[in-house]
Motif scaffolding. Structure first.
Motif, PDB file in Angstrom:
ATOM      1  N   GLN A  50       0.804  -1.204   0.000  1.00 22.90           N
ATOM      2  CA  GLN A  50       0.000   0.000   0.000  1.00 22.90           C
ATOM      3  C   GLN A  50       0.829   1.241   0.000  1.00 22.90           C
ATOM      4  O   GLN A  50       0.380   2.266  -0.430  1.00 22.90           O
ATOM      5  CB  GLN A  50      -0.899   0.036   1.205  1.00 22.90           C
ATOM      6  N   GLY A  51       1.932   1.282   0.591  1.00 31.22           N
ATOM      7  CA  GLY A  51       2.570   2.513   0.539  1.00 31.22           C
ATOM      8  C   GLY A  51       3.906   2.469   1.080  1.00 31.22           C
ATOM      9  O   GLY A  51       4.087   2.252   2.219  1.00 31.22           O
ATOM     10  N   PHE A 223       3.600  -1.789 -12.126  1.00 27.69           N
ATOM     11  CA  PHE A 223       2.325  -1.678 -12.850  1.00 27.69           C
ATOM     12  C   PHE A 223       1.494  -0.504 -12.330  1.00 27.69           C
ATOM     13  O   PHE A 223       0.786   0.162 -13.099  1.00 27.69           O
ATOM     14  CB  PHE A 223       1.543  -2.981 -12.753  1.00 27.69           C
ATOM     15  N   ASP A 224       1.597  -0.231 -11.022  1.00 26.59           N
ATOM     16  CA  ASP A 224       0.888   0.942 -10.483  1.00 26.59           C
ATOM     17  C   ASP A 224       1.472   2.232 -11.052  1.00 26.59           C
ATOM     18  O   ASP A 224       0.743   3.190 -11.335  1.00 26.59           O
ATOM     19  CB  ASP A 224       0.964   0.948  -8.953  1.00 26.59           C
ATOM     20  N   ALA A 225       2.804   2.266 -11.240  1.00 27.77           N
ATOM     21  CA  ALA A 225       3.424   3.455 -11.836  1.00 27.77           C
ATOM     22  C   ALA A 225       2.945   3.643 -13.274  1.00 27.77           C
ATOM     23  O   ALA A 225       2.653   4.772 -13.710  1.00 27.77           O
ATOM     24  CB  ALA A 225       4.945   3.325 -11.797  1.00 27.77           C
ATOM     25  N   MET A 253       5.025   5.594  -2.602  1.00 36.43           N
ATOM     26  CA  MET A 253       5.181   4.559  -3.602  1.00 36.43           C
ATOM     27  C   MET A 253       3.953   4.632  -4.506  1.00 36.43           C
ATOM     28  O   MET A 253       2.915   5.183  -4.116  1.00 36.43           O
ATOM     29  CB  MET A 253       5.302   3.190  -2.943  1.00 36.43           C
ATOM     30  N   PRO A 254       4.028   4.120  -5.728  1.00 35.02           N
ATOM     31  CA  PRO A 254       2.891   4.226  -6.638  1.00 35.02           C
ATOM     32  C   PRO A 254       1.580   3.702  -6.075  1.00 35.02           C
ATOM     33  O   PRO A 254       0.518   4.298  -6.294  1.00 35.02           O
ATOM     34  CB  PRO A 254       3.353   3.410  -7.854  1.00 35.02           C
ATOM     35  N   SER A 255       1.611   2.602  -5.324  1.00 34.99           N
ATOM     36  CA  SER A 255       0.364   2.066  -4.754  1.00 34.99           C
ATOM     37  C   SER A 255      -0.254   3.038  -3.773  1.00 34.99           C
ATOM     38  O   SER A 255      -1.484   3.203  -3.730  1.00 34.99           O
ATOM     39  CB  SER A 255       0.625   0.722  -4.076  1.00 34.99           C
ATOM     40  N   SER A 256       0.564   3.707  -2.987  1.00 31.52           N
ATOM     41  CA  SER A 256       0.044   4.703  -2.048  1.00 31.52           C
ATOM     42  C   SER A 256      -0.478   5.916  -2.797  1.00 31.52           C
ATOM     43  O   SER A 256      -1.468   6.526  -2.403  1.00 31.52           O
ATOM     44  CB  SER A 256       1.125   5.138  -1.054  1.00 31.52           C
ATOM     45  N   ASN A 285      -4.502  13.565   3.507  1.00 25.27           N
ATOM     46  CA  ASN A 285      -5.395  12.462   3.165  1.00 25.27           C
ATOM     47  C   ASN A 285      -4.839  11.132   3.635  1.00 25.27           C
ATOM     48  O   ASN A 285      -5.575  10.263   4.123  1.00 25.27           O
ATOM     49  CB  ASN A 285      -5.623  12.431   1.654  1.00 25.27           C
ATOM     50  N   TYR A 286      -3.529  10.967   3.505  1.00 20.42           N
ATOM     51  CA  TYR A 286      -2.902   9.732   3.978  1.00 20.42           C
ATOM     52  C   TYR A 286      -3.085   9.578   5.490  1.00 20.42           C
ATOM     53  O   TYR A 286      -3.499   8.530   5.983  1.00 20.42           O
ATOM     54  CB  TYR A 286      -1.417   9.704   3.631  1.00 20.42           C
TER      55      TYR A 286
END
Length: 413
Positions: A50-51, A223-225, A253-256, A285-286
């Protein structure tokens, strides 16, 4: 408590040079790369998909796979796992061909895949070097905080807060997060936007995804990037960050990013690289998403004598948790119980009866009672060195009646 600062690159502990990862400098971060700060007692701070920030400790944001962040944190793992007994990696060209095929099957547009992968001919040596060989410096919590929270860094925080006061306060109110905490994380992660990484994110993640030690985690981040590029929030040329894939001034990170990045200014792009409104709102928000409660603070420093510390160690239960830092603190107790054990405010006066239930976090000499919001800071980076530094920096940025600290001038003979 000791803190292991993993530095990838040239460490700049006391200032922010043009290449130093913001706040990582104060964080003992490298001048050109991120560093990872891990509690010596923690499991290498693990993070989840996730992050993560690549630890860079991920003093700073990192997950559960490898080493350095708590699950769900915006960054990445810090301590690499040992390599497998044999090299099972495919040829890099074959690996990229497989990534290309899967990306298209996920619905990522052909032109995005071509632009992102066509110019990557081989893994980035600097990324593999940073990931495989990292120097370690062992610092007590107090030393880490002292090196990070220099007068110059605190003064820069007050100046940044003053410049963005309206934005910080409006976003803080909208998300229910203390503006000073948002500013402190911004400072620790990128030195208030001065440095957010120079490495191409896709190429860095492709390199780490090809490497067998954490290929599954980084493949997902790759893949998230590509999905971020597919959405049009940033173009390939500007998608840069740490060598481990943590991006922008917030080091997500991209997932976060996909879960927490915000388009606060409404221009259609979640720009954590250069738009202050989006940067500040994404941090808020995080934290809100990880449980920060509005109207409450993070904790406070307290006075604990050696006898009281021993009594607390012997009689107060430790917490459970997925990251080492959450296990290296006590369960939460009411103010009355800490008072009975002999804990006092830093000035020696009794603890206020209205104080929320709190857990005890101890360094070698300094001690802190931390409240439930402290957990949200650990979610960002699961290391007490990180969370305590953020909390203290936030307090000092908005300290009333306190002049901005002046850096001591060096004496030349």
């Amino acid at each position: 408590m000791r803190v292991i600062v993993v530095i990838a690159g040239v460490a700049a502990l006391n200032g922010c040079a043009a290449g130093v990862t913001a706040a990582r400098v104060a964080h003992a971060v490298t001048a050109f790369e991120k560093i990872a700060v891990v509690q010596s007692f923690s499991p290498a701070v693990s993070r989840t998909p996730q992050g993560l920030h690549y630890m860079s400790e991920r003093f700073f944001h990192t997950p559960s796979p490898p080493a350095a962040r708590a699950a769900g944190s915006p960054q990445t793992p810090a301590a690499p796992q040992p390599p497998p007994p044999s090299d099972t990696r495919p040829a890099f060209a074959d690996f990229l061909a497989d990534v290309r095929k899967e990306a298209l099957s996920r619905g990522i547009r052909q032109e995005i895949v071509d632009a992102a992968l066509s110019d990557i001919e081989e893994p980035l040596p600097v990324v593999l070097e940073r990931d495989h060989a990292q120097a370690e410096i062992v610092l007590p919590l107090e030393a880490y905080v002292r090196r990070r929270l220099t007068p110059t860094f605190i003064r820069a925080g007050r100046e940044a807060y003053a410049r963005q006061r309206t934005l910080l306060e409006s976003i803080g109110k909208a998300y229910g997060v203390a503006p000073s905490i948002i500013a402190a994380i911004w400072g620790v992660e990128s030195n208030y936007g001065r440095f957010s990484g120079i490495r191409p994110t896709v190429a860095s993640l492709a390199t780490l995804a090809w490497d067998p030690r954490r290929s599954s985690f980084f493949r997902g981040e790759l893949f998230d990037a590509l999905e971020i590029l597919n959405l049009g929030d940033i173009d390939l040329a500007h998608m840069k960050g740490s060598w481990a894939g943590a991006m922008g001034q917030v080091q997500f990170m991209p997932s976060s990013y996909l879960q927490y990045a915000e388009d606060y200014d409404g221009d259609g792009h979640r720009d954590i690289w250069s738009t202050p409104a989006d940067v500040i709102a994404s941090i808020a928000n995080y934290l809100s998403g990880r449980g920060w409660k509005g109207g409450e603070t993070w904790g406070r420093e307290v006075r604990v004598s050696p006898d009281v510390a021993r009594a607390a160690t012997n009689t107060v239960e430790r917490r459970n948790g997925t990251c080492r830092a959450t296990r290296d603190m006590t369960v939460a107790l009411p103010s009355r119980r800490w008072q009975e054990l002999g804990v006092r405010l830093a000035n020696g006066t009794p603890l206020p009866a209205s104080m929320p239930d709190a857990s005890l976090v101890s360094g070698s000499r300094q001690h802190f009672l931390v409240y439930s919001n402290y957990d949200a800071l650990l979610e960002y980076n699961c290391a007490h060195s990180y969370a305590i530094s953020v909390g203290l920096l936030a307090d000092r940025i908005v300290a009333t009646g306190a002049p901005a600290p002046r850096a001591r001038k060096s004496r030349r003979r």
